[in-house]
Design a protein around this motif. Sequence first.
Motif, PDB file in Angstrom:
ATOM      1  N   LEU A   1      -5.224   9.154  -2.971  1.00  0.00           N
ATOM      2  CA  LEU A   1      -4.664   8.260  -3.974  1.00  0.00           C
ATOM      3  C   LEU A   1      -3.208   7.941  -3.742  1.00  0.00           C
ATOM      4  CD1 LEU A   1      -6.373   9.971  -6.950  1.00  0.00           C
ATOM      5  CD2 LEU A   1      -7.064   7.927  -5.765  1.00  0.00           C
ATOM      6  N   ALA A   2      -2.460   8.926  -3.264  1.00  0.00           N
ATOM      7  CA  ALA A   2      -1.017   8.765  -3.270  1.00  0.00           C
ATOM      8  C   ALA A   2      -0.525   7.763  -2.241  1.00  0.00           C
ATOM      9  CB  ALA A   2      -0.353  10.110  -3.053  1.00  0.00           C
ATOM     10  N   ILE A   3      -1.264   7.588  -1.131  1.00  0.00           N
ATOM     11  CA  ILE A   3      -0.707   6.792  -0.044  1.00  0.00           C
ATOM     12  C   ILE A   3      -1.376   5.436   0.084  1.00  0.00           C
ATOM     13  CG2 ILE A   3       0.258   8.614   1.396  1.00  0.00           C
ATOM     14  CD1 ILE A   3      -3.144   7.395   2.145  1.00  0.00           C
ATOM     15  N   THR A   4      -2.172   5.033  -0.919  1.00  0.00           N
ATOM     16  CA  THR A   4      -2.957   3.822  -0.741  1.00  0.00           C
ATOM     17  C   THR A   4      -2.279   2.566  -1.275  1.00  0.00           C
ATOM     18  OG1 THR A   4      -4.134   4.526  -2.687  1.00  0.00           O
ATOM     19  CG2 THR A   4      -5.234   4.827  -0.596  1.00  0.00           C
TER      20      THR A   4
ATOM     21  N   PHE B   1      -7.173  -3.568  -2.049  1.00  0.00           N
ATOM     22  CA  PHE B   1      -6.960  -4.193  -3.348  1.00  0.00           C
ATOM     23  C   PHE B   1      -5.560  -3.938  -3.886  1.00  0.00           C
ATOM     24  CE2 PHE B   1     -11.609  -4.360  -3.423  1.00  0.00           C
ATOM     25  CZ  PHE B   1     -11.729  -5.711  -3.699  1.00  0.00           C
ATOM     26  N   ARG B   2      -5.051  -2.726  -3.644  1.00  0.00           N
ATOM     27  CA  ARG B   2      -3.718  -2.447  -4.185  1.00  0.00           C
ATOM     28  C   ARG B   2      -2.658  -3.277  -3.488  1.00  0.00           C
ATOM     29  NH1 ARG B   2      -2.284   3.692  -4.724  1.00  0.00           N
ATOM     30  NH2 ARG B   2      -0.532   2.901  -5.897  1.00  0.00           N
ATOM     31  N   GLU B   3      -2.782  -3.432  -2.174  1.00  0.00           N
ATOM     32  CA  GLU B   3      -1.747  -4.219  -1.491  1.00  0.00           C
ATOM     33  C   GLU B   3      -1.905  -5.706  -1.798  1.00  0.00           C
ATOM     34  OE1 GLU B   3      -1.199  -3.424   2.676  1.00  0.00           O
ATOM     35  OE2 GLU B   3       0.308  -4.987   2.837  1.00  0.00           O
TER      36      GLU B   3
ATOM     37  N   MET C   1      -2.643   3.319 -10.971  1.00  0.00           N
ATOM     38  CA  MET C   1      -3.677   2.321 -10.718  1.00  0.00           C
ATOM     39  C   MET C   1      -4.669   2.795  -9.658  1.00  0.00           C
ATOM     40  SD  MET C   1      -3.584   0.113 -12.819  1.00  0.00           S
ATOM     41  CE  MET C   1      -4.803  -1.023 -12.190  1.00  0.00           C
ATOM     42  N   ALA C   2      -4.200   3.667  -8.734  1.00  0.00           N
ATOM     43  CA  ALA C   2      -5.120   4.180  -7.716  1.00  0.00           C
ATOM     44  C   ALA C   2      -6.280   4.898  -8.389  1.00  0.00           C
ATOM     45  CB  ALA C   2      -4.392   5.125  -6.777  1.00  0.00           C
ATOM     46  N   LEU C   3      -5.952   5.693  -9.410  1.00  0.00           N
ATOM     47  CA  LEU C   3      -7.000   6.430 -10.122  1.00  0.00           C
ATOM     48  C   LEU C   3      -7.982   5.467 -10.764  1.00  0.00           C
ATOM     49  CD1 LEU C   3      -4.730   9.045 -11.815  1.00  0.00           C
ATOM     50  CD2 LEU C   3      -6.669   9.589 -10.401  1.00  0.00           C
TER      51      LEU C   3
END
Lengths: 222, 248
Positions: A33-36, A152-154, A192-194
Amino acid sequence: MGLLSKKDARLILDPLADNNPITIQVLGICSALAITAELEASIVMSISVLFVLGVGNVIISLMRNIIPSKIRIIVQLIVVATLVIIVDLVLKAYAYELSKTLSVFVGLIITNCIIMGRFEAFALGNKPWPSFLDGIGNALGYAVILVIIGFFRELLGSGTLLGFKVLGDPIEKTGVYALGYENNGFMLLSPMALIVVGIIIWIQRSRNKDLLEDELVGHCDI
Amino acid sequence: MEHIELFFKSIFIDNLIFATFLGMCSYLAVSKKVTTAIGLGSAVIFVLAVTVPLNWLLDQYILQEGALAWLGPEFAEYDLSFLSFILFIATIATMVQLVEIVVEKFSPALYNSLGIFLPLIAVNCAILGGSLFMQSREIETLGLAFNYGVSSGIGWFLAILAIAAIREKIKYSNVPPALRGLGITFIITGLMAIGFMSFGGMLTGGDDEAKEVKTIANESSPSENEIKMTKQDEETKSIADNNIKVIK
């Protein structure tokens, strides 16, 4: 006869979807989660885990008959730690910027539960070749989820993919930004990763009813 | 002051679970009941309190560049920091084993409640993460390292206690079938993490600059006061941004 027998192919394909290490077995979430927040970091992380898990599984499998069961955890930890140091040094040498972004999370591959879990559950009881395939399969299952989250996050968070501005320039208002689209900076924040993982699990379980969890019993694996 | 700041910072702002997602595996697996969550949480506090200062000593006197100078001037040029992963994890694994043996011998009651969690903790990312963050944040004294270990342990304890309590209650709610169990736990944790982000503003309280702004703001006229307030908000925001960078 193909390159892989049917049984071998299942070792690789199963963890990709129906037995995914992240969404089904709930392992290795810590680093996932932390690096995505960026796709590039997710891909590099996946490759590192692929290397560590593939090679580590083979090493453990080769030593499976000579490791005393009482101290096996420590032996496994030393094997992983050595491999992770190699990964860390390679990253520092060839991708220094990226290794700064990943910071302590490269080190945390050591305690990534997927790796210890596969060592315990598979490599200690199987021959090197199936162990290698199992390691590759599980690492790919991990990679798939990481890449989806990172994508999706990027894309939604900064409007780029691997650093390319795919949605146009937010300052000069080109591309979709001309239509009034705004980046959702919230996607870059860790919570948001979670939520993205939660949604992936939701979609996966809606499609495959066998995976539904009975809340009262659960599948706690300790 | 330094101690208090570090204490609250590691519990609320740099919370191991909500800010850096460390120890998520056991957090998700053992948070079905409040009692087991308390057991695991206290074990984590305990092990962090032991291993972080120990690894601080190792880092300070063996691993850092020039740390071996106490052996003699010819050793001062060595930089062994590439060995830190293997040394830290070895320390943690042996300490956990040792603690298990000692607790079993001297306090069977404690062993029964805490013992089953100890082997699980050796491979808990929160423990190794605590040591690695201690190293990367360059914590200065042994006292601060101990403080950091205890307080980040308390932060982890708080998080697992909260989610266990929520999960006990949510069993009675009508969650969509596909989201039941793991999915909803992820989403709740995400919402809790958003809540914890609001603690980011707490940092400015201990910041000398921000204090000055406050005192000036009190003396000046209301309109100016407002400007100062927005300035302060910006500062808070920049600190929050920094936090995000650290997380990245």
